[in-house]
Design an enzyme around this catalytic site. Structure first.
Site, short mmCIF file in Angstrom:
data_model
loop_
_atom_site.label_atom_id
_atom_site.label_comp_id
_atom_site.label_asym_id
_atom_site.label_seq_id
_atom_site.Cartn_x
_atom_site.Cartn_y
_atom_site.Cartn_z
N ASP A 64 0.81 -1.22 0.00
CA ASP A 64 0.00 0.00 0.00
C ASP A 64 0.83 1.26 0.00
OD1 ASP A 64 -2.67 -1.47 1.73
OD2 ASP A 64 -2.81 -0.34 -0.14
N ILE A 108 1.21 2.47 -3.44
CA ILE A 108 0.03 2.61 -4.30
C ILE A 108 -0.69 3.89 -3.90
CG2 ILE A 108 -2.13 1.58 -5.04
CD1 ILE A 108 -1.18 -1.08 -4.22
N GLU A 123 -6.95 0.59 0.95
CA GLU A 123 -6.50 1.87 1.48
C GLU A 123 -6.67 2.92 0.40
OE1 GLU A 123 -2.70 2.01 3.73
OE2 GLU A 123 -2.26 3.67 2.37
N HIS A 183 -15.37 8.45 -17.71
CA HIS A 183 -15.94 8.83 -19.00
C HIS A 183 -14.96 9.73 -19.71
CE1 HIS A 183 -19.90 7.13 -18.41
NE2 HIS A 183 -19.93 7.62 -17.19
N CYS A 228 -14.23 5.71 -23.09
CA CYS A 228 -14.56 5.83 -24.50
C CYS A 228 -13.45 6.63 -25.19
CB CYS A 228 -15.88 6.60 -24.69
SG CYS A 228 -17.21 5.90 -23.73
N SER A 245 -19.71 -1.53 -21.38
CA SER A 245 -19.67 -2.20 -20.09
C SER A 245 -20.02 -3.66 -20.26
CB SER A 245 -20.64 -1.54 -19.12
OG SER A 245 -21.92 -1.59 -19.68
#
Lengths: 280, 498
Positions: A30, A33, A69, A115, A157, A185
């Site tokens: 973690d 990240i 986390e 999006h 997209c 999806s």
């Protein structure tokens, strides 16, 4: 990074959490990240199964789990914060977990979903990041040698438009669809009421479940994931800025963490004499 | 950015009586200078300059050399030198002198001096001197690895990016991993060991950076790899290629200080479970490693500490284990040296290096580190400021605050001072100046106010402003045209009317 709000964008959070889970499973801790989720799906009042985020219908896999986390949550996921994390221009009061403390030997994996359109990615329904801004941010990172190699994956997209403008060396990019195409999806779940995952990330997750830390699978296999027959959109990739041949790049170079290790063959000799030593 | 480094090393060659070569060009004392230039890439080069003074010994130095062994001579000579950081003193002793053991021609001491046996003429001495400076001072390759981001990729040696980068501070964490507390109750007196063995080394390194030390004990922390049982030696073995996978599962539990941004060096001591004891690490050839330890560049080191099985199998669990900290610290401090890049490279034949003892590193090894870090700092400042300037050229509408500007000026002034001090051979002040320069340039480059969100690509400008202004502009332009036409008509009318 998941950039979408609202309950019906459940699948973007599930996408991000699936990649997070695979990366943790393959060894990245973690502390290495930075997870940015724009909305909280697990504790959303509309979630019929609270404290879970599923990636597969029939609720087989709970990617939220016990061990997540989240570093930037909800309204903290903005274009500004994202660029600040990348370039390092962060206010001094930011804690260590919210920073990208990479150096010239770090391989960085960036996964973004949400999006998008031709040349931009929408953040939180209120602002956008353009492909030029992203390319400039990467160049700033290269100037300060904040990465050794960078893998950029985007599932939106017209995703391929986001990597068109990169110009810094050692970047490899993958996108779920070409310019002019939409990413679709995968499957809705009637119990939860929304689509659970995007197709591209679903097949990437299936691919990653087969990888273990000592695996020798290379990047060319990742490029083959999700052909048009399964994905409906055409995934694209860009490797011209990358110095090594993708054939020689292991998946675990980016998704896992395999360190260089050397056997210690030297010792120094210490005198264990007490004479002339004062204890503090 | 182009950078021409000039690194000057002050060297003194002191001749003991009976060791002066016959073919000196001038009588003692005299000076000469030797320069060598190395190009790292098209715009970066390093010029090494050795300013050498040749003289004979003073009476005190002669008395100091009149002892039995080289080590005593080194100890006696060091208070007599006012050796500043970066300088070297070479004492030439007669060929028949018994100070140096048989077969050894050069003895390198713990401080900044060396003893050389006189043999042959001045040319042979100069060759020895060159070998010595390569060992005690810097080599072209050690400086090139400090500049590794400027060296073309194909020419990087194996040491590139292996050693810790120059930083203002480092955090050192000692962790004891006990996966089997039911069988082993492990006690380590880490505080005492740190004060006794680690602190002297860190005190010596305090010139280079600030160090903070902490320690922790982790229970039920397992290695991610299952060791193999080997029947021949009835022990468990960890093969070399499984070692890289050991670190990750543990790292998740190691933690680090939330407030500091300094690089963390982790030293882990692993006491294997009773069911997996004894555990040995195998190298690539399958032989057990004598230290039972391995390290990862820029991360830290791990050592496996085997507990002896109790003599009687009826011993009550948990067994009390008192860790032998001397053995452990010998390995950890060696790993610390390796992480910093202080390892002993290939020595020329007939060289003997004195062991630095409890201090951990010799004075000249500290100098080597300082040379590399100073050059790295100045190169980093140059790259940072150039890239900042390029950014400002490209994005015209970033606002530079006053304090950012003053940091930039300070960084430039310090970097120039560091380069000047390097050229005159003052390593300590050059290093201090380079540290200030790096601090200022990083503060300027990473200032949060420099994030440009004012990016307006041209097509977005048109897309936003045209729908706004075009409809408004049409009636304005039309009425302007009408006004102009009427004005022209009015001008014409008076001439028509008379």
């Amino acid at each position: 990074v998941c950039t979408s709000r609202f309950w019906f964008n459940y699948r973007h959070v599930a996408n991000t959490l699936s990649v997070y889970r695979s990366v943790k499973r393959l060894g990245i801790p973690d502390s290495h990240i930075v997870l940015m989720l724009a909305d909280d799906m697990a504790c959303n009042p509309r979630n019929p199964k609270p404290a879970t985020v599923f990636s597969h219908k029939n609720m087989e896999l709970n990617v939220y789990g016990d061990d997540v986390e989240v570093d930037y949550r909800s309204y903290e996921v903005t274009v500004e914060n994202f660029l600040r994390v990348l370039t390092g221009r962060i206010p001094p009061s930011t804690p260590r977990s919210k920073r990208l403390l990479s150096d010239d030997r770090s391989n960085i994996l960036i996964y973004m979903t949400g999006h998008g359109g031709n040349g931009f990615l929408k953040f939180q329904d209120s602002e956008e990041i353009t492909n030029v801004e992203l390319a400039d941010a990467f160049e700033q990172m290269w100037q300060k040698r904040r990465y050794n190699e960078l893998l950029f994956i985007i599932d939106t997209c017209q995703g391929a438009s986001m990597y068109e403008r990169f110009y810094s060396p050692n970047i490899m990019a993958l996108a779920s669809s070409q310019v002019g195409e939409d990413s679709l999806s995968h499957q809705p779940d009637l119990g939860i009421g929304v689509h659970l995952m995007d197709r591209y990330t679903f097949y990437v997750l299936e691919f990653l479940e087969e990888i273990h830390p000592a695996s020798q699978t290379n990047m060319n296999d990742l490029f083959q994931v999700c052909p048009k027959s399964l994905c409906v959109s055409t995934p694209g990739h860009r490797t011209d800025l990358f110095q090594r041949d993708p054939q020689n790049v292991l998946i675990t170079d980016f998704f896992g963490s395999v360190r260089k290790v050397e056997i210690t063959t030297e010792t120094i000799s210490l005198d264990n004499d007490l004479a002339g030593f004062e204890s503090k | 950015a182009s950078a021409q480094f000039q690194l000057t090393v002050p060297v003194a060659v002191v001749f003991a009586p009976g060791s002066v070569p016959g073919d000196l060009p001038r009588p003692l004392p005299f000076r000469d200078v030797r320069e060598m230039k190395n190009s790292v890439n098209l715009r970066t080069s390093i010029t090494s300059r050795y300013e050498t003074v040749y003289r004979s010994t003073t009476a005190q130095e002669e008395a100091a050399l009149d002892v039995a062994t080289a080590r005593e001579a080194d100890a006696a000579l060091s208070p007599l030198q006012d050796a500043s950081l970066g300088s070297l003193t070479v004492f030439v002793v007669p060929e028949t002198s018994s100070l140096l053991p048989q077969g050894i021609s050069v003895y390198v001491g713990k401080h900044r001096s060396a003893l050389v046996r006189a043999r042959g003429g001045l040319a042979a001495l100069r060759t020895r001197l060159q070998q010595l400076t390569q060992v005690m001072s810097f080599t072209a390759s050690s400086i090139a690895t400090a500049l590794s981001d400027r060296v073309p990729d194909g020419q990087l040696g194996p040491d590139a990016r292996r050693h810790l980068k120059s930083s203002l501070g480092y955090e050192i964490t000692f962790s004891l991993l006990n996966p089997d507390p039911k069988s082993h109750a492990v006690d380590w007196d880490i505080e005492d060991a740190v004060n006794r063995y680690v602190q002297p080394v860190l005190d010596k390194l305090s010139l280079v950076a600030n160090f903070s030390v902490d320690s922790q004990i982790l229970y039920y922390a397992v290695l991610g790899v299952t060791p193999r049982f080997d029947k021949e030696s009835s022990s468990f073995l960890l093969s070399a290629h499984s070692l890289p996978h050991v670190i990750n599962p543990v790292e998740a539990r190691l933690g680090s200080s939330a407030a500091s941004l300094y690089p963390v060096l982790n030293f882990l001591l692993y006491v294997p479970e009773r069911s997996h004891s004894p555990l040995y690490i195998q190298d690539k050839d399958g032989a057990p490693v004598s230290t039972n330890a391995f390290h990862s560049p820029r991360w830290g080191g791990i050592m496996v500490y085997n507990v002896e099985a109790p003599a009687s199998s009826q011993a009550s669990l948990p067994l009390h284990v008192d860790v032998d900290m001397v053995r452990v610290m010998e390995v950890f401090l060696a790993q610390l040296r390796l992480l910093f890049g202080l390892s002993r490279e290939e020595l020329p034949p007939e060289f003997l290096l004195e062991s630095p003892g409890n201090e951990g590193l010799a004075d000249w090894e500290l100098d080597r580190l300082l040379w590399a870090h100073t050059v790295e700092n100045v190169a980093t400042v140059s790259t940072t400021l150039t890239s900042l300037a390029q950014l400002l050229d490209k994005i015209g509408n970033i606002v530079i605050k006053d304090d950012v500007a003053s940091e930039v000026y300070r960084a430039v002034a310090s970097a120039q001072s560091a380069m000047a001090k390097l050229a005159t051979g003052h390593l300590y002040s050059a290093f201090q100046a380079s540290k200030e320069a790096v601090t200022s340039s990083e503060r300027a480059f990473f200032d949060p106010s420099l994030l440009h969100l004012l990016y307006f690509p041209d097509d977005q400008k048109f897309a936003i402003y045209i729908p706004l202004f075009l409809p408004m502009a049409v009636p304005i332009l039309l009425s302007l045209a009408k006004i102009v036409r009427e004005a022209r008509q009015r001008k014409k009318e008076p001439t028509k009317m008379d």
